[in-house]
Write a protein that holds these residues in place. Structure first.
Motif, short mmCIF file in Angstrom:
data_model
loop_
_atom_site.label_atom_id
_atom_site.label_comp_id
_atom_site.label_asym_id
_atom_site.label_seq_id
_atom_site.Cartn_x
_atom_site.Cartn_y
_atom_site.Cartn_z
N GLU A 62 0.82 -1.22 0.00
CA GLU A 62 0.00 0.00 0.00
C GLU A 62 0.85 1.27 0.00
OE1 GLU A 62 -3.25 2.53 -0.02
OE2 GLU A 62 -3.31 0.37 -0.29
N GLN A 63 1.80 1.37 0.90
CA GLN A 63 2.60 2.60 1.01
C GLN A 63 3.46 2.82 -0.23
OE1 GLN A 63 4.73 3.13 4.64
NE2 GLN A 63 5.66 5.04 3.99
N ALA A 64 4.10 1.77 -0.72
CA ALA A 64 4.94 1.90 -1.91
C ALA A 64 4.10 2.26 -3.13
CB ALA A 64 5.70 0.60 -2.16
N ALA A 65 2.92 1.67 -3.25
CA ALA A 65 2.04 1.98 -4.39
C ALA A 65 1.53 3.42 -4.30
CB ALA A 65 0.88 0.99 -4.42
N THR A 66 1.23 3.88 -3.10
CA THR A 66 0.78 5.26 -2.92
C THR A 66 1.88 6.23 -3.31
OG1 THR A 66 -0.74 4.61 -1.15
CG2 THR A 66 -0.14 6.94 -1.27
N GLU A 67 3.10 5.98 -2.89
CA GLU A 67 4.23 6.84 -3.25
C GLU A 67 4.47 6.83 -4.76
OE1 GLU A 67 5.77 9.05 -1.32
OE2 GLU A 67 4.33 8.41 0.20
N TRP A 68 4.36 5.66 -5.37
CA TRP A 68 4.54 5.56 -6.82
C TRP A 68 3.49 6.41 -7.54
CZ3 TRP A 68 1.74 4.34 -11.07
CH2 TRP A 68 2.43 4.05 -12.24
N LEU A 69 2.24 6.31 -7.08
CA LEU A 69 1.15 7.06 -7.68
C LEU A 69 1.32 8.57 -7.50
CD1 LEU A 69 -1.37 6.35 -9.30
CD2 LEU A 69 -2.65 6.29 -7.17
N LYS A 70 1.80 8.97 -6.33
CA LYS A 70 2.05 10.41 -6.09
C LYS A 70 3.13 10.95 -7.03
CE LYS A 70 0.56 10.76 -1.30
NZ LYS A 70 0.96 11.01 0.08
N LYS A 71 4.14 10.15 -7.34
CA LYS A 71 5.17 10.58 -8.28
C LYS A 71 4.62 10.65 -9.71
CE LYS A 71 9.11 8.96 -5.66
NZ LYS A 71 10.15 7.95 -5.53
N ALA A 72 3.76 9.70 -10.04
CA ALA A 72 3.18 9.66 -11.39
C ALA A 72 2.14 10.75 -11.59
CB ALA A 72 2.57 8.29 -11.66
N LEU A 73 1.48 11.16 -10.49
CA LEU A 73 0.40 12.13 -10.57
C LEU A 73 0.60 13.28 -9.60
CD1 LEU A 73 -2.74 9.82 -10.75
CD2 LEU A 73 -1.69 11.11 -12.61
N PRO A 74 1.55 14.17 -9.90
CA PRO A 74 1.70 15.33 -9.02
C PRO A 74 0.43 16.19 -9.08
CG PRO A 74 3.05 15.57 -10.98
CD PRO A 74 2.45 14.20 -11.03
N ARG A 75 0.24 16.99 -8.09
CA ARG A 75 -0.92 17.88 -8.03
C ARG A 75 -1.01 18.70 -9.31
NH1 ARG A 75 -4.54 20.00 -4.51
NH2 ARG A 75 -4.83 22.24 -4.49
N ARG A 76 -2.22 18.83 -9.81
CA ARG A 76 -2.57 19.58 -11.03
C ARG A 76 -2.22 18.85 -12.33
NH1 ARG A 76 -6.39 22.46 -9.05
NH2 ARG A 76 -5.73 23.95 -7.50
N ARG A 77 -1.72 17.62 -12.24
CA ARG A 77 -1.48 16.82 -13.46
C ARG A 77 -2.82 16.55 -14.11
NH1 ARG A 77 2.34 12.90 -15.71
NH2 ARG A 77 1.48 12.74 -17.80
N ARG A 78 -2.91 16.75 -15.41
CA ARG A 78 -4.17 16.55 -16.12
C ARG A 78 -4.29 15.10 -16.56
NH1 ARG A 78 -6.84 20.85 -16.28
NH2 ARG A 78 -8.21 20.54 -18.05
N VAL A 79 -5.49 14.56 -16.41
CA VAL A 79 -5.75 13.16 -16.74
C VAL A 79 -7.07 13.05 -17.50
CG1 VAL A 79 -4.50 12.22 -14.75
CG2 VAL A 79 -6.94 12.73 -14.54
N ASN A 80 -7.18 11.99 -18.26
CA ASN A 80 -8.44 11.55 -18.85
C ASN A 80 -8.84 10.27 -18.14
OD1 ASN A 80 -9.01 13.51 -20.77
ND2 ASN A 80 -7.79 12.49 -22.35
#
Length: 121
Positions: A62-80
């Protein structure tokens, strides 16, 4: 399942799709990564809680996946995203950062931090 229940589910999914359509069309911004599979996203005037569809994260990762996701999706990153359904009032969706090909559920699985639970499409 009774007919009225199927109709209610269909109407609920249609409403979610109609509400989420503007986010899909123009891309939404990531406001917060809440966990390894839960995002807070928004457009100009609405915020949504979105759970990554087709993803199962082991509690040990859980913690490693959350950190990975935070790096992949910094605040204001646009997504579809492509809505897949609703679970307990939370939108389930396949999320892809703008300018990238592969959705985040698949990327987390390929990184060895989760299990992809849907057939690849």
């Amino acid at each position: 399942m009774p007919t009225w229940s199927r109709r209610a589910c269909s109407v609920a999914l249609l409403l979610v799709a109609l509400l989420a359509w503007p986010l899909h069309a123009w891309g939404a911004e990531v406001l917060q990564v809440r966990s390894s599979s839960l995002l807070q996203i928004g457009d100009r005037n609405r915020n949504y809680t979105v759970q990554l569809a087709c993803l199962e994260v082991d509690p040990a990762d859980e913690q490693a996946a959350t950190e990975w996701l935070k790096k992949a999706l910094p605040r204001r990153r646009r997504v579809n995203f492509r809505p897949e359904g609703v679970l307990a009032g939370t939108l389930l969706a396949r999320v892809t950062p703008l300018g990238e090909e592969q959705d985040l559920s698949l990327e987390l699985a390929e990184a060895g931090l989760a299990r992809f639970t849907c057939s690849a499409s």
